[in-house]
Design a protein around this motif. Structure first.
Motif, short mmCIF file in Angstrom:
data_model
loop_
_atom_site.label_atom_id
_atom_site.label_comp_id
_atom_site.label_asym_id
_atom_site.label_seq_id
_atom_site.Cartn_x
_atom_site.Cartn_y
_atom_site.Cartn_z
N LYS A 69 0.83 -1.21 0.00
CA LYS A 69 0.00 0.00 0.00
C LYS A 69 0.87 1.26 0.00
N SER A 72 1.86 1.58 -3.65
CA SER A 72 0.82 1.43 -4.67
C SER A 72 1.00 0.16 -5.49
N ASN A 74 -0.58 -3.49 -6.29
CA ASN A 74 -1.79 -4.31 -6.18
C ASN A 74 -1.38 -5.77 -6.01
N LYS A 165 8.90 -0.80 -8.01
CA LYS A 165 8.43 0.54 -7.61
C LYS A 165 9.55 1.34 -6.95
N ALA A 332 -0.89 9.29 -5.77
CA ALA A 332 -1.43 8.06 -6.35
C ALA A 332 -1.71 7.01 -5.27
N THR A 333 -0.90 6.98 -4.21
CA THR A 333 -1.11 5.98 -3.17
C THR A 333 -2.41 6.20 -2.41
N GLN A 335 -5.29 6.74 -3.64
CA GLN A 335 -6.45 6.33 -4.43
C GLN A 335 -6.64 4.81 -4.45
N GLN A 336 -5.97 4.08 -3.56
CA GLN A 336 -6.00 2.62 -3.60
C GLN A 336 -7.25 2.06 -2.92
#
Length: 402
Positions: A69, A72, A74, A165, A332-333, A335-336
């Motif tokens: 998380k 980001s 999945n 990442k 961006a992180t 919006q998980q």
């Protein structure tokens, strides 16, 4: 699990694993992490706070849930395990193999030699997979120290996604074809020392003669996230929790607090490069990690990296790009979706894929289509029911797990 030592500043509690957080404080943190992971969207700021605060993320079980998380990733859409084909004709294969074969000290004591050799082979493939997938990234000695930490905690597939990442964000500057960007990052160290202790700063300036070589003692600290210089795996994991939840330059701030913590020792040295370099390049293994982490956070707030960049005479465009890139990454992180939702989406996608295979290759009978849609809806409902039942038991199961 922990012990008290006396320093000139008084008794200091040293962190050894997660046992320092006991009783209600530990349970409160576990509950906070669980709530953050199951909220929609995931409460990433809460997870960052948990990773940074005393004790970090407590267990590897939690790290396997939280580290993805923070980056980001999945976990329900992981890449396949790297295969041996990544080794074929790769320019870095020989060097990677040499570095990995020399890294036996990075594996847990007592691990069987056969098991370690299997992990070392996985480590080679993991590194080469990232390098082959991103030709713009250049291998450096010490990269394997970060890769092995991720492999030991998260395994091959998740470790591969996490390393990718990190390599394209936090570690990106270290993976340039030259060391210019790495030198720039090292240049942040002296301005921090100047702001915090002018006496220490001036002393070190005298021995380094204003050359970046004077900060070379911190090179292995930064490019391995201290994995190469610390012998305790729990201490390494504690720092990884901290760095994964922080700005990419946080390892430099942590380097600064180590030097400041040892100020009296440094000032007592002969003012020559060999003496100071030898002292600082050997990090004591009994550092007060929790206090130093808190100190580094304070310095990060007190001396913003944008201001330090000016003092360090860095290239403004490069620094602005790095800061902007990380800001977008952090955004961006937030919006998980929680894992329960990602799992349900994967189950529904699998159900749709299975039913799609039942469709005839030719013809478009309305009756066939209706039957397939009915099957798809039924399978989706079953998957949803199973997921919801699991979620009802999640809090109790989580507490038993930890």
């Amino acid at each position: 699990q922990y012990r008290t030592q006396n320093h000139c500043s008084g008794p200091e509690l040293h962190w050894h694993g997660s046992a320092q957080l006991l009783g209600s404080k530990r349970k409160q943190k576990l509950l906070l992490i669980h709530q953050a992971l199951t909220s929609d969207p995931v409460a990433v700021e809460t997870l960052r706070g948990a990773a940074v605060s005393e004790g970090g993320l407590l267990t590897d079980e939690i790290r396997r849930k939280v580290w993805p998380k923070l980056l980001s990733v999945n976990v329900y859409n992981l890449p396949p395990k790297p295969g041996r084909t990544v080794r074929q004709n790769h320019k870095d294969y020989t060097q990677v193999q040499l570095d990995v074969n020399r890294s036996t000290h990075r594996f847990p004591q007592g691990m069987r030699a056969e098991q370690r050799r299997v992990l070392q082979e996985q480590l080679i493939d993991l590194i080469l997979h990232i390098l082959r997938a991103h030709p713009e990234l250049h291998y450096y000695q010490g990269y394997h120290d970060i890769a092995v930490t991720l492999l030991l905690v998260a395994g091959e597939r998740m470790g591969s996604a996490l390393l990718e990442k990190l390599s394209t964000h936090h570690l990106r500057d270290f993976m340039d074809p030259t060391m210019d960007s790495t030198k720039h990052i090292l240049n942040y160290l002296m301005p921090i020392l100047q702001q915090e202790s002018l006496r220490l700063h001036d002393f070190m300036l005298r021995y380094q003669s204003r050359s970046w070589v004077g900060t070379i003692f911190a090179l292995s600290w930064l490019i391995t996230w201290y994995g190469h210089v610390l012998t305790s795996f729990p201490h390494i994991l504690r720092l990884y929790d901290f760095f994964l939840a922080s700005h990419p330059l946080m390892p430099v701030y942590f380097a600064a607090v180590i030097v400041l913590h040892r100020e009296a020792e440094v000032l007592a040295c002969d003012c020559d490069m060999p003496s100071v370099h030898q002292l600082l390049s050997q990090i004591p293994q009994n550092l007060p990690y929790e206090r130093l982490i808190s100190w580094a956070l304070q310095l990060f707030q007190r001396h913003p990296h944008a201001e330090l960049a000016k003092q360090a005479a860095l290239q403004g465009s490069q620094t602005a790009a790095q800061a902007g890139s990380f800001s977008a990454f952090q955004l961006a992180t937030t919006q998980q979706r929680p894992d329960a939702v990602l799992r349900r989406q994967r189950q529904q996608d699998s159900a749709h894929a299975e039913t799609a295979a039942l469709l005839p290759t030719a013809g478009h009978s309305p009756l066939v289509k209706a039957a397939v849609w009915g099957i798809s809806a039924t399978l989706g409902a079953v998957a949803l029911a199973v997921t919801q039942t699991a979620l009802e038991w999640a809090p109790e199961f989580l507490l038993q797990l930890f």
